[in-house]
Design a protein around this motif. Structure first.
Motif, PDB file in Angstrom:
ATOM      1  N   SER A 289       0.533   3.907   1.413  1.00 35.43           N
ATOM      2  CA  SER A 289       0.855   4.578   2.929  1.00 35.43           C
ATOM      3  C   SER A 289       2.068   3.941   3.552  1.00 35.43           C
ATOM      4  N   GLN A 290       2.350   2.759   3.316  1.00 39.06           N
ATOM      5  CA  GLN A 290       3.764   2.236   3.780  1.00 39.06           C
ATOM      6  C   GLN A 290       4.938   3.023   3.236  1.00 39.06           C
TER       7      GLN A 290
ATOM      8  N   HIS B  13       0.859  -1.085   0.114  1.00 41.12           N
ATOM      9  CA  HIS B  13      -0.144   0.202  -0.032  1.00 41.12           C
ATOM     10  C   HIS B  13       0.929   1.287  -0.060  1.00 41.12           C
TER      11      HIS B  13
ATOM     12  N   ALA C  60       4.828   6.156   2.340  1.00 42.18           N
ATOM     13  CA  ALA C  60       4.552   7.411   2.760  1.00 42.18           C
ATOM     14  C   ALA C  60       4.668   7.431   4.250  1.00 42.18           C
ATOM     15  N   ALA C  61       4.450   6.558   4.973  1.00 37.06           N
ATOM     16  CA  ALA C  61       4.944   6.632   6.401  1.00 37.06           C
ATOM     17  C   ALA C  61       6.400   6.564   6.565  1.00 37.06           C
TER      18      ALA C  61
ATOM     19  N   SER D  71       7.630   9.812   5.936  1.00 36.54           N
ATOM     20  CA  SER D  71       7.333  10.901   7.014  1.00 36.54           C
ATOM     21  C   SER D  71       8.321  10.546   8.179  1.00 36.54           C
TER      22      SER D  71
END
Length: 304
Positions: free
Chosen positions: A198-199, A196, A201-202, A205
């Motif tokens: 989001s992995q 995903h 993006a995390a 971050s």
């Protein structure tokens, strides 16, 4: 511990709660009956499966041995004398197939990973690299392996290039690596794209660069998810190592072919085939076990 005086004898009595804590678990009658029913069904299913397998085997045996051409077929393909003669030479040639599997398998994993990463690079500056990686996978996935082997094994020596080997084993291994790298690259790419966004993006971050996020976050998850299809590709590679015999390399298939050409009896081919089957079955069972294990973990909500 709490004690109470009995009215009759004045002896201390153990607390019922403390007594229950030491008693072993006793399943209920309904649970015992349910477990007994499950075991009975399992025994019946096993017996039925064994019986149906036996009946199928007997029917196939009778059909084959009663065929009009069975005596001639038995002499040509199932001669025990030629089988005993061929087995040592086939096993000797099989060592070449095993070495090809180990070397080509490692090379395929590395090249396939590099191509997959190249196809997933972002940004317009990487477009030429993505296009080349896509063209590579499209070409070698569409080119039949046997034709690729003929081109590399027979065409490269015809060029008479200085410093280029003409060893059919090395050339055959190169052709296998070229073809299977394209398939494995698509397996890796599917795993990378299944992670995903989001992995990534995390990871970004937390201060990781794109390369660090790919290396430490995306790739570990992608490889873990694609283990079963990767093992399937290695099983196919294990069988296709026998195709290097078209260039003259004496592997298990070529060893059998030499005996067949001298005796005009095809039993050595059967021996070579059975040897490859015996070599492939353990890896196939490993693939099934890994797949089932990952499916169970996925069903339980575990990390995949």
């Amino acid at each position: 511990m709490t004690f109470a005086k009995e009215e009759s004898g004045g002896e201390p009595a153990e607390d019922p709660a403390d007594k229950d804590a030491h008693d072993p678990y006793v399943p209920s009658r309904r649970r015992i009956e349910r477990e007994r029913h499950k075991r009975s069904r399992a025994r019946r299913a096993t017996a039925l499966g064994a019986l149906s397998t036996l009946v199928t085997g007997v029917v196939l045996y009778l059909v084959v041995v009663n065929a009009p051409g069975w005596p001639r077929t038995r002499e040509t393909f199932f001669d025990a004398q030629y089988a005993r003669e061929a087995l040592p030479k086939v096993l000797e040639g099989l060592w070449l197939n095993v070495r090809l599997l180990l070397v080509c398998g490692a090379a395929v994993l590395v090249v396939g990973m590099l191509i997959a990463v190249a196809r997933t690079l972002r940004g317009p500056v990487f477009f030429p690299l993505r296009a080349l990686a896509a063209a590579y996978t499209d070409f070698f996935r569409g080119l039949p392996l046997i034709i690729n082997l003929m081109i590399v094994v027979l065409g490269v020596p015809a060029l008479r290039l200085q410093g280029i080997t003409v060893d059919p084993v090395l050339l055959g291994g190169t052709a296998l690596t070229l073809t299977y790298s394209a398939y494995v690259a698509e397996v890796f790419r599917a795993g990378i794209e299944s992670v995903h966004p989001s992995q990534r993006a995390a990871a970004r971050s937390l201060g990781l660069s794109n390369r660090q996020a790919l290396r430490y976050v995306v790739l570990p998850q992608a490889v873990r998810r694609q283990v079963p299809p990767l093992l399937n590709d290695l099983v196919s590679l294990q069988k296709d190592t026998g195709l290097v015999s078209i260039g003259g390399a004496v592997d298990a298939v070529r060893a059998a072919d030499i005996i067949v050409g001298r005796s005009l009896n095809y039993t050595p081919y059967i021996v070579a085939g059975l040897v490859f089957v015996a070599l492939t079955i353990p890896m196939a069972r490993l693939t099934d076990w890994v797949t089932a294990r990952m499916d169970r973990r996925r069903a339980q909500g575990g990390t995949i």
